[in-house]
Design an enzyme around this catalytic site. Structure first.
Site, PDB file in Angstrom:
ATOM      1  N   ARG A  21       8.789  -8.334 -14.027  1.00 28.07           N
ATOM      2  CA  ARG A  21       8.454  -7.570 -12.814  1.00 28.07           C
ATOM      3  C   ARG A  21       8.166  -6.096 -13.150  1.00 28.07           C
ATOM      4  O   ARG A  21       7.035  -5.639 -13.076  1.00 28.07           O
ATOM      5  CB  ARG A  21       9.606  -7.708 -11.797  1.00 28.07           C
ATOM      6  CG  ARG A  21       9.261  -7.249 -10.392  1.00 28.07           C
ATOM      7  CD  ARG A  21       9.325  -5.761 -10.181  1.00 28.07           C
ATOM      8  NE  ARG A  21      10.629  -5.171 -10.471  1.00 28.07           N
ATOM      9  CZ  ARG A  21      10.844  -3.857 -10.518  1.00 28.07           C
ATOM     10  NH1 ARG A  21       9.851  -3.005 -10.303  1.00 28.07           N
ATOM     11  NH2 ARG A  21      12.053  -3.378 -10.805  1.00 28.07           N
ATOM     12  N   ASP A  22       9.186  -5.359 -13.576  1.00 31.01           N
ATOM     13  CA  ASP A  22       8.992  -3.924 -13.815  1.00 31.01           C
ATOM     14  C   ASP A  22       8.072  -3.709 -15.018  1.00 31.01           C
ATOM     15  O   ASP A  22       7.300  -2.750 -15.064  1.00 31.01           O
ATOM     16  CB  ASP A  22      10.351  -3.250 -14.063  1.00 31.01           C
ATOM     17  CG  ASP A  22      10.376  -1.790 -13.650  1.00 31.01           C
ATOM     18  OD1 ASP A  22       9.298  -1.216 -13.423  1.00 31.01           O
ATOM     19  OD2 ASP A  22      11.475  -1.211 -13.571  1.00 31.01           O
ATOM     20  N   HIS A 211      19.743   1.285 -13.762  1.00 33.36           N
ATOM     21  CA  HIS A 211      18.355   0.903 -14.072  1.00 33.36           C
ATOM     22  C   HIS A 211      17.692   2.115 -14.722  1.00 33.36           C
ATOM     23  O   HIS A 211      17.199   3.012 -14.044  1.00 33.36           O
ATOM     24  CB  HIS A 211      17.676   0.529 -12.751  1.00 33.36           C
ATOM     25  CG  HIS A 211      16.246   0.132 -12.846  1.00 33.36           C
ATOM     26  ND1 HIS A 211      15.825  -1.171 -12.769  1.00 33.36           N
ATOM     27  CD2 HIS A 211      15.108   0.865 -12.970  1.00 33.36           C
ATOM     28  CE1 HIS A 211      14.502  -1.223 -12.844  1.00 33.36           C
ATOM     29  NE2 HIS A 211      14.046   0.002 -12.977  1.00 33.36           N
ATOM     30  N   HIS A 213      14.979   4.022 -17.194  1.00 32.79           N
ATOM     31  CA  HIS A 213      13.725   4.051 -17.947  1.00 32.79           C
ATOM     32  C   HIS A 213      13.935   5.004 -19.124  1.00 32.79           C
ATOM     33  O   HIS A 213      14.781   5.905 -19.065  1.00 32.79           O
ATOM     34  CB  HIS A 213      12.567   4.485 -17.044  1.00 32.79           C
ATOM     35  CG  HIS A 213      12.151   3.405 -16.087  1.00 32.79           C
ATOM     36  ND1 HIS A 213      11.080   2.582 -16.326  1.00 32.79           N
ATOM     37  CD2 HIS A 213      12.695   2.977 -14.912  1.00 32.79           C
ATOM     38  CE1 HIS A 213      10.956   1.714 -15.330  1.00 32.79           C
ATOM     39  NE2 HIS A 213      11.932   1.927 -14.459  1.00 32.79           N
ATOM     40  N   CYS A 244       6.311   2.472 -13.795  1.00 33.81           N
ATOM     41  CA  CYS A 244       6.137   2.321 -12.355  1.00 33.81           C
ATOM     42  C   CYS A 244       4.742   2.820 -12.022  1.00 33.81           C
ATOM     43  O   CYS A 244       4.413   3.965 -12.320  1.00 33.81           O
ATOM     44  CB  CYS A 244       7.190   3.102 -11.569  1.00 33.81           C
ATOM     45  SG  CYS A 244       6.935   2.961  -9.787  1.00 33.81           S
ATOM     46  N   ASN A 253      11.261   0.505 -19.356  1.00 29.72           N
ATOM     47  CA  ASN A 253      12.704   0.447 -19.127  1.00 29.72           C
ATOM     48  C   ASN A 253      13.453   0.490 -20.449  1.00 29.72           C
ATOM     49  O   ASN A 253      12.871   0.268 -21.519  1.00 29.72           O
ATOM     50  CB  ASN A 253      13.071  -0.891 -18.465  1.00 29.72           C
ATOM     51  CG  ASN A 253      12.516  -1.038 -17.070  1.00 29.72           C
ATOM     52  OD1 ASN A 253      11.362  -1.385 -16.902  1.00 29.72           O
ATOM     53  ND2 ASN A 253      13.331  -0.769 -16.078  1.00 29.72           N
TER      54      ASN A 253
HETATM   55  P1  HMG Z   1       1.062  -0.578   3.946  1.00 27.56           P
HETATM   56  O1  HMG Z   1      -0.367  -0.516   3.590  1.00 27.56           O
HETATM   57  O2  HMG Z   1       1.669   0.598   4.651  1.00 27.56           O
HETATM   58  O3  HMG Z   1       1.357  -1.911   4.777  1.00 27.56           O
HETATM   59  O4  HMG Z   1       1.876  -0.891   2.625  1.00 27.56           O
HETATM   60  P2  HMG Z   1       1.248  -2.187   6.328  1.00 27.56           P
HETATM   61  O5  HMG Z   1       2.592  -2.639   6.788  1.00 27.56           O
HETATM   62  O6  HMG Z   1       0.584  -1.036   7.048  1.00 27.56           O
HETATM   63  O7  HMG Z   1       0.242  -3.448   6.345  1.00 27.56           O
HETATM   64  C1  HMG Z   1      -1.135  -3.301   5.975  1.00 27.56           C
HETATM   65  C2  HMG Z   1      -1.699  -4.656   5.535  1.00 27.56           C
HETATM   66  O8  HMG Z   1      -1.036  -5.060   4.353  1.00 27.56           O
HETATM   67  C3  HMG Z   1      -1.482  -5.787   6.547  1.00 27.56           C
HETATM   68  O9  HMG Z   1      -2.617  -6.659   6.439  1.00 27.56           O
HETATM   69  C4  HMG Z   1      -0.281  -6.502   6.021  1.00 27.56           C
HETATM   70  O10 HMG Z   1      -0.216  -7.872   6.398  1.00 27.56           O
HETATM   71  C5  HMG Z   1      -0.476  -6.371   4.535  1.00 27.56           C
HETATM   72  P3  HMG Z   1      -3.783  -6.661   7.542  1.00 27.56           P
HETATM   73  O11 HMG Z   1      -3.080  -6.989   8.835  1.00 27.56           O
HETATM   74  O12 HMG Z   1      -4.322  -5.257   7.546  1.00 27.56           O
HETATM   75  O13 HMG Z   1      -4.736  -7.694   7.014  1.00 27.56           O
HETATM   76  N1  HMG Z   1       0.826  -6.397   3.848  1.00 27.56           N
HETATM   77  C6  HMG Z   1       1.177  -7.260   2.877  1.00 27.56           C
HETATM   78  N2  HMG Z   1       0.500  -8.249   2.242  1.00 27.56           N
HETATM   79  C7  HMG Z   1       1.179  -8.939   1.294  1.00 27.56           C
HETATM   80  N3  HMG Z   1       2.465  -8.711   0.973  1.00 27.56           N
HETATM   81  C8  HMG Z   1       3.161  -7.732   1.578  1.00 27.56           C
HETATM   82  C9  HMG Z   1       2.501  -6.971   2.556  1.00 27.56           C
HETATM   83  N4  HMG Z   1       2.896  -5.939   3.333  1.00 27.56           N
HETATM   84  C10 HMG Z   1       1.880  -5.616   4.114  1.00 27.56           C
HETATM   85  N5  HMG Z   1       4.447  -7.505   1.254  1.00 27.56           N
HETATM   86  C11 HMG Z   1       3.782  -1.665   1.404  1.00 27.56           C
HETATM   87  C12 HMG Z   1       3.304  -0.914   2.638  1.00 27.56           C
HETATM   88  C13 HMG Z   1       5.280  -1.450   1.301  1.00 27.56           C
HETATM   89  C14 HMG Z   1       3.479  -3.136   1.591  1.00 27.56           C
HETATM   90  C15 HMG Z   1       3.034  -1.109   0.168  1.00 27.56           C
HETATM   91  O14 HMG Z   1       3.287   0.257   0.099  1.00 27.56           O
HETATM   92  C16 HMG Z   1       3.466  -1.756  -1.116  1.00 27.56           C
HETATM   93  O15 HMG Z   1       3.155  -2.907  -1.374  1.00 27.56           O
HETATM   94  N6  HMG Z   1       4.222  -1.008  -1.965  1.00 27.56           N
HETATM   95  C17 HMG Z   1       4.779  -1.573  -3.199  1.00 27.56           C
HETATM   96  C18 HMG Z   1       4.680  -0.595  -4.328  1.00 27.56           C
HETATM   97  C19 HMG Z   1       5.361  -1.198  -5.535  1.00 27.56           C
HETATM   98  O16 HMG Z   1       5.440  -2.399  -5.695  1.00 27.56           O
HETATM   99  N7  HMG Z   1       5.867  -0.320  -6.430  1.00 27.56           N
HETATM  100  C20 HMG Z   1       6.540  -0.746  -7.637  1.00 27.56           C
HETATM  101  C21 HMG Z   1       7.895  -1.346  -7.385  1.00 27.56           C
HETATM  102  S1  HMG Z   1       9.162  -0.122  -7.133  1.00 27.56           S
HETATM  103  C22 HMG Z   1       9.676   0.269  -8.751  1.00 27.56           C
HETATM  104  O17 HMG Z   1       9.069  -0.132  -9.715  1.00 27.56           O
HETATM  105  C23 HMG Z   1      10.961   1.056  -8.924  1.00 27.56           C
HETATM  106  C24 HMG Z   1      12.125   0.191  -9.436  1.00 27.56           C
HETATM  107  O18 HMG Z   1      11.812  -0.397 -10.690  1.00 27.56           O
HETATM  108  C25 HMG Z   1      13.396   1.051  -9.573  1.00 27.56           C
HETATM  109  C26 HMG Z   1      13.178   2.347 -10.366  1.00 27.56           C
HETATM  110  O19 HMG Z   1      12.687   2.292 -11.500  1.00 27.56           O
HETATM  111  O20 HMG Z   1      13.531   3.379  -9.790  1.00 27.56           O
HETATM  112  C27 HMG Z   1      12.456  -0.943  -8.447  1.00 27.56           C
HETATM  113 MG    MG Z   2      11.959   0.578 -12.605  1.00 22.56          MG
END
Ligand code: HMG
Ligand code: MG
Length: 306
Positions: A21-22, A211, A213, A244, A253
Site C-alpha cells: 500500500r504505502d 509509522h 518514513h 506519499c 518507510n
Molecule cells: P474528493 O474529490 O473530494 O471526493 O476526494 P468527493 O467526495 O467530492 O467525490 C468526488 C467523486 O469521487 C465522486 O464521483 C465520488 O463517488 C468519487 P462522481 O459522483 O463525481 O462520479 N469518490 C470515490 N471513488 C472511488 N473511491 C472512493 C471515492 N471517494 C469519492 N473512495 C478523497 C476525496 C478522500 C476521496 C480523495 O481526496 C482521495 O482519494 N484521497 C486519497 C489520497 C491518498 O490516498 N493518499 C495516500 C494515503 S495517506 C498516506 O500515505 C499517509 C500514511 O501512510 C501515514 C503517514 O505516512 O503519515 C497513511
Molecule cells: Mg506512510
C-alpha cells in the site's frame, strides 16, 4: 546472529507491513495486479502477521492502486487491511466482504486539504459516518494520523495539536492509532515526547503504533525510541518501498528488513523469516527496475538487488 537483549524492552512485537500500500502507491511504475497479488502472498509467507494490501481511494488521486477491487478479489483474504477514506471507499470494501479498514487523518490543515480535499475539522465529518458504518458491519478500524512530527508546508507541528487530532480520530471507534512521520523528520526525543503526551491524554501504548518514513535516516532510531516507550506495533515496508504522493519530500518507510535485523539483535520476537523477506524485496526491486534502499537488503543480497 546472536541476540543481545536489553532489559525493559517488549519481548514480542507485531510488524504491520505496508509495502503493497504505502510502498506501491508512490512508485512511478504501475505494477500489474497479478504481481501485486504475488507480492502480498509472498509477504504473508514470510510470517508477517499483517499485510496492508491496498487503498479504496479515488483512482484519480492514486492511480497506482486503482486496481484495489481486482487485487482483493484475486487475494480472496478478507483479513487483509485496506485504506478507506470515506463512505464511498467503505462501500467498495463492504462489497468485497473485507473485515479491516484504516482511515487516515491529518494533524495539519494543509495536508488535510492536499491529501483529503477537506479542512482539518471537515475531515472528521467524512470519517465519522465511515467508522460508524464500518463498526456496525463488524469491521475493525485502524486510524492513522499523518504529519505527527513536522509538515512540509507548516513546519513544526505542536505535540498538543497532534494529540488532539489523534484522540479525536481514535475516539471515532478505532482499535489502534498509528502515528505517522509522513516526511521522516522526527527524532528520538520527539518520538518519546509524543508517545508520552498520548499516554498522559489517556491513549496508552497498547493502542498505539508507529509509522516512520526514513527521509532523514532516523526511522530505525525512532523505532528504538518507541520500543523503549513500550510500543509493540511497528509499521514498516518491505525493502523500504514507499512515500506519499501528496507529500513530496516523503521517501520510503522504515525498511522491514532493517527493523527485523534490529529486533533479532535484541532478541525480540516478530515471527518473520528474514531471508524469505529479502528474497521478496529483491524480486520486487526487479519488477520496479530500481534497487531497494534497505541497508539489510543490500548487505544480504548485493547481487540480486536490481
Ligand atoms: P474528493 O474529490 O473530494 O471526493 O476526494 P468527493 O467526495 O467530492 O467525490 C468526488 C467523486 O469521487 C465522486 O464521483 C465520488 O463517488 C468519487 P462522481 O459522483 O463525481 O462520479 N469518490 C470515490 N471513488 C472511488 N473511491 C472512493 C471515492 N471517494 C469519492 N473512495 C478523497 C476525496 C478522500 C476521496 C480523495 O481526496 C482521495 O482519494 N484521497 C486519497 C489520497 C491518498 O490516498 N493518499 C495516500 C494515503 S495517506 C498516506 O500515505 C499517509 C500514511 O501512510 C501515514 C503517514 O505516512 O503519515 C497513511
Ligand atoms: Mg506512510
Amino acid at each position: 546472529m546472536s541476540a543481545h537483549p536489553i532489559s525493559g524492552l517488549p519481548e514480542q512485537v507485531t510488524i504491520w507491513e505496508v509495502g503493497p500500500r504505502d510502498g506501491l502507491q508512490n512508485e512511478k511504475a504501475i505494477v500489474n495486479v497479478a504481481t501485486k497479488a504475488d507480492f502480498v502472498r509472498r509477504l504473508l509467507a514470510t510470517g508477517l502477521p499483517v499485510v496492508e494490501a491496498t487503498s479504496f481511494v479515488h483512482p484519480k488521486w492514486v492511480p497506482q492502486l486503482a486496481d484495489a477491487a481486482e487485487l482483493m478479489t484475486l487475494l480472496d483474504n478478507p483479513e487483509l487491511p485496506v485504506l478507506v477514506p470515506n463512505e464511498r471507499g467503505l462501500d467498495r470494501a463492504l462489497e468485497l466482504g473485507l473485515k479491516h479498514i484504516a482511515i487516515f487523518g491529518s494533524a495539519t490543515e494543509t495536508f488535510a486539504q492536499r491529501n483529503l480535499n477537506r479542512g482539518l475539522d471537515e475531515q472528521f465529518a467524512m470519517f465519522a459516518p465511515t467508522v460508524r458504518r464500518a463498526r456496525d458491519a463488524g469491521m475493525d478500524v485502524r486510524a492513522y494520523v499523518s504529519m505527527c512530527f513536522g509538515d512540509p508546508w507548516e513546519g513544526d507541528v505542536p505535540v498538543d495539536q497532534v494529540v488532539g487530532v489523534g484522540k479525536r480520530l481514535f475516539d471515532l471507534g478505532a482499535s489502534q492509532l498509528s502515528l505517522g512521520d509522513t516526511i521522516g523528520v522526527g527524532t528520538a526525543g520527539h518520538v518519546k515526547e509524543l508517545i508520552g503526551a498520548f499516554a498522559a491524554a489517556g491513549l496508552g501504548t497498547g493502542h498505539l503504533a508507529v509509522h516512520f518514513h526514513d527521509t532523514y535516516g532516523q526511522a530505525l532510531a525512532n523505532a528504538y525510541a518507541a520500543l523503549e516507550m513500550g510500543i509493540t506495533t511497528f509499521d514498516a515496508s518491505a525493502g523500504g518501498l514507499g512515500g506519499c504522493p501528496y507529500a513530496e519530500s516523503a521517501t520510503g518507510n522504515l525498511a522491514t528488513e532493517d527493523l527485523v535485523w534490529m529486533l533479532d539483535g535484541l532478541g525480540i520476537a516478530h515471527g518473520v523469516d528474514l531471508p524469505a523477506l529479502v528474497a521478496t524485496s529483491t524480486w520486487m526491486a526487479g519488477h520496479l527496475g530500481r534497487p531497494s534502499p534497505s541497508r539489510v537488503v543490500n548487505a544480504l543480497a548485493p547481487n540480486d538487488n536490481a
